[in-house]
Design a protein around this motif. Sequence first.
Motif, PDB file in Angstrom:
ATOM      1  N   SER A  37       0.809  -1.220   0.000  1.00  0.00           N
ATOM      2  CA  SER A  37       0.000   0.000   0.000  1.00  0.00           C
ATOM      3  C   SER A  37       0.843   1.272   0.000  1.00  0.00           C
ATOM      4  CB  SER A  37      -0.951   0.009   1.205  1.00  0.00           C
ATOM      5  OG  SER A  37      -0.225   0.048   2.417  1.00  0.00           O
ATOM      6  N   ARG A  38       2.068   1.210   0.511  1.00  0.00           N
ATOM      7  CA  ARG A  38       2.927   2.402   0.568  1.00  0.00           C
ATOM      8  C   ARG A  38       4.134   2.282  -0.350  1.00  0.00           C
ATOM      9  NH1 ARG A  38       2.576   4.796   6.566  1.00  0.00           N
ATOM     10  NH2 ARG A  38       0.492   4.044   7.131  1.00  0.00           N
ATOM     11  N   GLY A  39       4.111   1.302  -1.224  1.00  0.00           N
ATOM     12  CA  GLY A  39       5.235   1.028  -2.107  1.00  0.00           C
ATOM     13  C   GLY A  39       5.563  -0.450  -2.049  1.00  0.00           C
ATOM     14  N   THR A  40       6.747  -0.796  -2.519  1.00  0.00           N
ATOM     15  CA  THR A  40       7.123  -2.205  -2.605  1.00  0.00           C
ATOM     16  C   THR A  40       7.100  -2.867  -1.228  1.00  0.00           C
ATOM     17  OG1 THR A  40       8.532  -1.687  -4.497  1.00  0.00           O
ATOM     18  CG2 THR A  40       8.917  -3.789  -3.384  1.00  0.00           C
ATOM     19  N   ASP A  41       6.503  -4.034  -1.165  1.00  0.00           N
ATOM     20  CA  ASP A  41       6.393  -4.781   0.086  1.00  0.00           C
ATOM     21  C   ASP A  41       7.760  -5.326   0.497  1.00  0.00           C
ATOM     22  OD1 ASP A  41       4.795  -6.235   2.170  1.00  0.00           O
ATOM     23  OD2 ASP A  41       5.684  -7.939   1.130  1.00  0.00           O
ATOM     24  N   ALA A  42       8.198  -4.991   1.712  1.00  0.00           N
ATOM     25  CA  ALA A  42       9.538  -5.360   2.164  1.00  0.00           C
ATOM     26  C   ALA A  42       9.711  -6.868   2.284  1.00  0.00           C
ATOM     27  CB  ALA A  42       9.838  -4.684   3.503  1.00  0.00           C
ATOM     28  N   ASP A  43       8.713  -7.569   2.805  1.00  0.00           N
ATOM     29  CA  ASP A  43       8.849  -9.017   2.960  1.00  0.00           C
ATOM     30  C   ASP A  43       9.015  -9.703   1.616  1.00  0.00           C
ATOM     31  OD1 ASP A  43       8.634  -8.830   5.708  1.00  0.00           O
ATOM     32  OD2 ASP A  43       6.461  -9.182   5.724  1.00  0.00           O
ATOM     33  N   ARG A  46      12.548  -8.831   0.170  1.00  0.00           N
ATOM     34  CA  ARG A  46      13.615  -9.592   0.823  1.00  0.00           C
ATOM     35  C   ARG A  46      13.719 -11.001   0.235  1.00  0.00           C
ATOM     36  NH1 ARG A  46      15.847  -8.215   5.848  1.00  0.00           N
ATOM     37  NH2 ARG A  46      15.094  -6.244   6.740  1.00  0.00           N
ATOM     38  N   ASP A  47      12.564 -11.618   0.015  1.00  0.00           N
ATOM     39  CA  ASP A  47      12.536 -12.966  -0.530  1.00  0.00           C
ATOM     40  C   ASP A  47      13.104 -12.996  -1.947  1.00  0.00           C
ATOM     41  OD1 ASP A  47      11.968 -15.687  -0.208  1.00  0.00           O
ATOM     42  OD2 ASP A  47      10.003 -15.498  -1.162  1.00  0.00           O
ATOM     43  N   VAL A  48      12.708 -12.011  -2.752  1.00  0.00           N
ATOM     44  CA  VAL A  48      13.200 -11.933  -4.134  1.00  0.00           C
ATOM     45  C   VAL A  48      14.701 -11.681  -4.155  1.00  0.00           C
ATOM     46  CG1 VAL A  48      13.147 -10.526  -6.233  1.00  0.00           C
ATOM     47  CG2 VAL A  48      11.009 -11.245  -5.168  1.00  0.00           C
ATOM     48  N   VAL A  49      15.164 -10.759  -3.334  1.00  0.00           N
ATOM     49  CA  VAL A  49      16.591 -10.436  -3.305  1.00  0.00           C
ATOM     50  C   VAL A  49      17.411 -11.633  -2.852  1.00  0.00           C
ATOM     51  CG1 VAL A  49      18.311  -9.069  -2.030  1.00  0.00           C
ATOM     52  CG2 VAL A  49      16.355  -7.945  -3.109  1.00  0.00           C
ATOM     53  N   ASP A  50      16.920 -12.376  -1.861  1.00  0.00           N
ATOM     54  CA  ASP A  50      17.619 -13.583  -1.423  1.00  0.00           C
ATOM     55  C   ASP A  50      17.719 -14.604  -2.560  1.00  0.00           C
ATOM     56  OD1 ASP A  50      18.748 -15.348   0.758  1.00  0.00           O
ATOM     57  OD2 ASP A  50      17.010 -16.540   0.151  1.00  0.00           O
ATOM     58  N   HIS A  51      16.623 -14.774  -3.307  1.00  0.00           N
ATOM     59  CA  HIS A  51      16.632 -15.702  -4.439  1.00  0.00           C
ATOM     60  C   HIS A  51      17.587 -15.219  -5.526  1.00  0.00           C
ATOM     61  CE1 HIS A  51      14.985 -18.679  -7.248  1.00  0.00           C
ATOM     62  NE2 HIS A  51      14.941 -17.704  -8.150  1.00  0.00           N
ATOM     63  N   TRP A  52      17.586 -13.917  -5.799  1.00  0.00           N
ATOM     64  CA  TRP A  52      18.450 -13.329  -6.821  1.00  0.00           C
ATOM     65  C   TRP A  52      19.921 -13.549  -6.460  1.00  0.00           C
ATOM     66  CZ3 TRP A  52      17.950  -7.399  -8.321  1.00  0.00           C
ATOM     67  CH2 TRP A  52      18.494  -7.194  -9.602  1.00  0.00           C
ATOM     68  N   ALA A  53      20.232 -13.433  -5.177  1.00  0.00           N
ATOM     69  CA  ALA A  53      21.624 -13.547  -4.743  1.00  0.00           C
ATOM     70  C   ALA A  53      22.111 -14.985  -4.687  1.00  0.00           C
ATOM     71  CB  ALA A  53      21.784 -12.897  -3.367  1.00  0.00           C
ATOM     72  N   THR A  54      21.216 -15.927  -4.449  1.00  0.00           N
ATOM     73  CA  THR A  54      21.671 -17.289  -4.167  1.00  0.00           C
ATOM     74  C   THR A  54      21.224 -18.336  -5.174  1.00  0.00           C
ATOM     75  OG1 THR A  54      19.766 -17.654  -2.704  1.00  0.00           O
ATOM     76  CG2 THR A  54      21.795 -16.818  -1.691  1.00  0.00           C
ATOM     77  N   ASP A  55      19.975 -18.271  -5.620  1.00  0.00           N
ATOM     78  CA  ASP A  55      19.405 -19.365  -6.417  1.00  0.00           C
ATOM     79  C   ASP A  55      19.180 -19.030  -7.888  1.00  0.00           C
ATOM     80  OD1 ASP A  55      19.258 -21.030  -4.154  1.00  0.00           O
ATOM     81  OD2 ASP A  55      17.357 -20.124  -3.563  1.00  0.00           O
TER      82      ASP A  55
END
Length: 380
Positions: A37-43, A46-55
Amino acid sequence: MPVHDFTVDVPAAVVDDLRQRLRLTRWPDQIPGSGWSRGTDADYLRDVVDHWATDYDWPAAQNRLNAFRHLLVDVGDPEGAVVHVVHEKGEIDGALPVALLHGWPSSFVQMLPLLPLLTHPSRHGADAEDAFDVVALSLPGYGFSSRPTAPGWDLRRIAEAVLEVMTALGYDTFAARGSDLGAGVLQQLALGHPDRLRALHLSGTNPYLGPIPADLTDDEREFVAQAQDWNVREMAYAMEQSTKPQTLAFALNDSPAGLAAWILEKFNAWSDCRGDLESVYSRDDLLTNLTLYWVTETIGSSMRLYYEAANSTTAAYGRVEVPTGMAMSARDMFPTPRSWAERSYNVTHWTEIPVGGHFLEWEVPNLVAIDMRDFFRDHR
């Protein structure tokens, strides 16, 4: 020769640096339960960034991209500018050539699901005679196309580059499809060189109103009200990119998490996903689009196109008389009535698509392909 073969080959060191930056992201706080509601959802981020960095497997994505034929085309510019294209021939000789133009914040990858449906229709339950020669372009400043190093690369200048690309590939006349900024480029092309275009196929609500006519229909009055509301709630990003794109570029070119936040928020808002982004796109496809922006360092140059369009002194104005087909989704930003579109285009074909949002080629490629075959059949 103005046309050169190209292979996507990102150095491993660039990918390693990306992963390291992702792991070192410094996260802001977020009001609990606020979601998108206030912009990109942090949770979610975080999940996407973790996947981008590792998997996320960039080498595999790169191999998928290289399954298509990539070219770089010199466009006769003093800066030595080149335009990147994916060029795939149709299954029959003399197939209708069609140029495909994406917008922001996507890239040529938006068009890739559409390509096999257009080039080899007989493999997808359609007639081989409806095949196309497809040229999916990366707009200048996007992907593997050159980043402009001088002002003036507005929609009209890019339209001229599209002509140069199609000429270099041997197409004197051609069809074209686009949405978002790509549709703006094609509007300039149709106004400046209608003799080169056999027909246009467009999609997408355009929230830019310009002068509002006095003789609006009831549907058009509702459209104007919705567009004005959208502009208040959703268009701050465009105002920033149209006025101070360089300020944003420092942050987004340095932080891949910031880049992801800026882009994914728009995919979530503009797609027919109803708050579940990955019900429409695979996570890896979203990350391929993001990785292209990152490894080519084109987020700044992509946003500059908004500035160039807003400050153009060369843009053409008038009604497009090239035959135009429109595939319009009510689940885009908001519905556009046909009468409004007809004020600017010679609309000879109108299809209302019940699903899909702003990125139809990616969201519902089969429906787009069907509509393109139906419309362009009379313009071959």
